[in-house]
Motif scaffolding. Structure first.
Motif: not given
Length: 233
Positions: A12-17, A36-50, A60-64
């Motif tokens: 499971l790959l988790v991207h940065g800020a 390998w079976h590979v999964e990714t997530v999009n973290l909600p803290s990174a957004s185009a919304d100011a 963390a909730r999204v990852i969990r």
């Protein structure tokens, strides 16, 4: 430790800020080719919304949630800031075999990026790249050794990062109970290699890669080989 069976295991790959799951586009096929079976997530803290208020705990909730949907064993790879919510999410997850910190913040409980910076990030709203002087030129900071065309394309996909995500403290340092590794990127112009060295002292195993901050774009094959060899031990 017995060798991990890649046919029944997940990375499971988790991207940065400021980034998104798009940043793994070169690494995913390399890991897949290694079985390998590979999964990714999009973290909600990174957004185009100011006005985005999603914080580290939301990440963390999204990852969990993704972890809970996977059978084990899972190797979680957190890049840069992404390692913080990954560490938070992994605490208590029975299917996680290993945490891999990739040029990342391997922090302790009650710490945050804000606390490490002396309170320079506290506040609300979005954290822009120019909040940190050496991030004003993201191509130089994040993609110093990435092919110029790839670096330009990546830079155009960067978004805002919520200040809240940098201020919420880690509640549990999962690396104290989950086997952990650290990959130091020696030519990093975004996260000082000396800082990485200090963080890596907390890991069970440490590796070094002669790359910049975004080794998943500049050296995806070599990075995949490191993650593969580490996860199989």
């Amino acid at each position: 430790m017995t060798s991990t069976d890649r046919s029944t295991s997940t990375i499971l790959l988790v991207h940065g800020a400021w980034h998104g799951a798009w940043c793994w586009e070169k690494l995913v096929p390399e890991l897949t080719a290694l079985g390998w079976h590979v999964e990714t997530v999009n973290l909600p803290s990174a957004s185009a919304d100011a006005d985005n208020t999603a914080g580290m705990y939301d990440d963390a909730r999204v990852i969990r949630e993704r972890l809970d949907a996977l059978e084990g064993p899972v190797t979680v790879v957190g890049h840069s800031y992404g390692a913080i919510p990954a560490t938070e999410a992994v605490a208590g997850a029975s299917n996680v075999a290993r945490l891999v910190y990739l040029s990342a913040f391997m922090i302790d409980a009650d710490e945050s990026i804000d606390s490490l910076s002396g309170g320079k990030v506290s506040g609300s709203g979005a954290v822009t790249l120019d909040a940190y002087g050496h991030y004003e030129d993201p191509m130089a900071a994040f993609y110093s050794d990435v092919d110029p065309q790839d670096a330009d394309r990546a830079t155009k996909q960067l978004v805002l990062q919520s200040a809240r995500s940098f201020c919420e403290p880690l509640t549990t340092a999962a690396w104290k109970t989950v086997p952990s590794s650290y990959i130091i990127t020696e030519n990093d112009t975004a996260l000082d290699s000396g800082f990485q060295e200090a963080m890596s002292a907390r890991a069970e195993r440490t590796y070094r890669l002669a790359s910049g901050h975004s080794s998943f774009l500049s050296q995806p094959e070599r990075l995949a080989q490191l993650i593969d060899a580490d996860a199989r031990q």
